[in-house]
Design an enzyme around this catalytic site. Structure first.
Site, short mmCIF file in Angstrom:
data_model
loop_
_atom_site.label_atom_id
_atom_site.label_comp_id
_atom_site.label_asym_id
_atom_site.label_seq_id
_atom_site.Cartn_x
_atom_site.Cartn_y
_atom_site.Cartn_z
N TYR A 174 0.87 -1.06 -0.08
CA TYR A 174 0.00 0.01 -0.06
C TYR A 174 0.89 1.22 0.02
O TYR A 174 0.77 2.32 -0.60
CB TYR A 174 -1.05 -0.01 1.39
CG TYR A 174 -1.99 1.02 1.32
CD1 TYR A 174 -2.95 1.32 0.34
CD2 TYR A 174 -1.67 2.10 2.35
CE1 TYR A 174 -3.70 2.62 0.61
CE2 TYR A 174 -2.47 3.00 2.37
CZ TYR A 174 -3.64 3.52 1.34
OH TYR A 174 -4.22 4.61 1.70
N LYS A 188 1.01 4.34 -2.70
CA LYS A 188 0.68 5.55 -2.44
C LYS A 188 1.87 6.60 -2.76
O LYS A 188 1.64 7.77 -2.93
CB LYS A 188 0.43 5.73 -1.00
CG LYS A 188 -1.11 5.25 -0.71
CD LYS A 188 -2.39 5.68 -1.23
CE LYS A 188 -2.59 4.93 -2.44
NZ LYS A 188 -4.10 5.52 -3.06
N THR A 221 -14.96 4.17 5.58
CA THR A 221 -15.52 3.98 4.25
C THR A 221 -15.74 2.40 3.72
O THR A 221 -15.14 1.63 4.20
CB THR A 221 -15.06 4.74 3.00
OG1 THR A 221 -13.76 4.23 2.67
CG2 THR A 221 -15.02 6.27 3.45
#
Length: 322
Positions: A190, A194, A224
């Site tokens: 990740y 990013k 979310t």
């Protein structure tokens, strides 16, 4: 200039930049209901954009967002675009469709918002680690394939949604696929993706600075659907292990509402004060200060940005020269 901070909401910023939103054509990826992308487009819809292009892997899901916008703001035109970021062939197909829309001669703002986070090891159909392809490589290809539409706009912007999580890892140029999975760590993956989002904005600013503005942003952490699969109590330990290896400061993850997190989306896409900060990294509706905020130098280096551009061209098997 308005004062913004971590308590600012997307609606507040949208109201301040209403004149910049009105009449614009905005394409946003990753806009399923309950996401930051959906919060962003719903916030700007109230200020009369000319067209909102909603892109996502599932037409059914993005149609829900489209229907909600149409119901609330009937005067706003919405168009759907199927875009599967896990397949470069599918990305090319989506870009071809956009370029064939003769009734849309330009796109004012592209928001590359879609992504994944903290997922198990897997490869895409293209043989590339899925987080890297979905979060960076597919957006790299899509953006470059529709660049003519963007450059036809008067003052186009490309917004890449990154993360403070770039601190978890620089780009692994010699082993972006984590040794076929045997060296895989989902938080390092990740972080790599990013960091790539940041470097992509740096490259766009460097290569097209006179014709286009590009920014990368950290929206903050929000509950979310992006993190539906994550047990944060468990993953906090795994994240701290990554931080400790790198010597980063560690602390609890602070969550905010989607309305607060999407504020920086609106700021990046429309605030005129950002004109002087092309290629910048943003958070809490301001240009990040590397002496105060979390900004790793591997995410802002023009050398790293050019290395990533060349690697990305190699992986998509197409060169983009500007």
């Amino acid at each position: 200039m308005p004062f913004y901070n971590q308590n600012t909401t997307a609606d507040i910023v949208a109201a301040d930049v209403a004149a910049q939103i009105e009449g614009k054509v905005i394409l946003t990826t990753g806009v399923s209901s309950g996401t930051l992308g959906a919060t962003f487009v719903e916030s700007i819809a109230q200020h009369r954009p000319a067209l909102l292009i909603l892109a996502g892997r599932s037409l059914t899901k993005i149609q829900e967002t489209g229907k909600a916008i149409t119901a609330a703001f009937p005067a706003v035109t919405v168009r759907l675009l199927e875009l599967d970021l896990s397949s470069l062939a599918a990305v090319r197909k989506a870009a071809e469709k956009v370029n064939a829309w003769d009734d849309i001669p330009h796109i004012d703002v592209l928001v590359n918002n879609a992504g994944v986070m903290g997922v198990p090891w897997s490869k895409t159909v293209d043989g590339i680690e899925s987080t890297f392809e979905i979060n960076h490589l597919a957006h790299f290809l899509f953006t470059n394939l529709i660049i003519t539409k963007l450059l036809a706009a008067k003052n186009p912007r490309v917004v890449n949604v990154g993360s403070e999580g770039h601190r978890f890892n620089p780009v692994r140029f010699g082993d972006y696929n984590f040794h076929g999975g045997s060296a895989y760590n989902k938080w390092q993956a990740y972080g790599q993706s990013k960091t790539a989002n940041m470097l992509f904005s740096v490259s766009l600013a460097k290569k097209l600075g006179g014709r286009l503005k590009s920014y990368c942003l950290h929206p903050g952490f929000s509950g979310t659907h992006l993190a539906d699969h994550i047990d944060w109590q468990q993953e906090q330990v795994a994240i701290q292990e990554v931080e400790q290896v790198l010597g980063n400061e560690t602390g609890p993850i602070e969550f905010r509402s989607p309305a607060h997190c999407a504020a920086t989306h609106v700021y990046a896409a429309f605030d005129p004060a950002l004109e002087a900060h092309n290629g910048g990294y943003l958070l809490n509706c301001h240009v990040a200060d590397p002496f105060v905020d979390t900004v790793k130098p591997w995410g802002t280096s023009e050398v790293e940005a050019e290395k990533l551009w060349r690697l990305s061209e190699k992986l998509v098997e197409q060169k983009f020269t500007y």
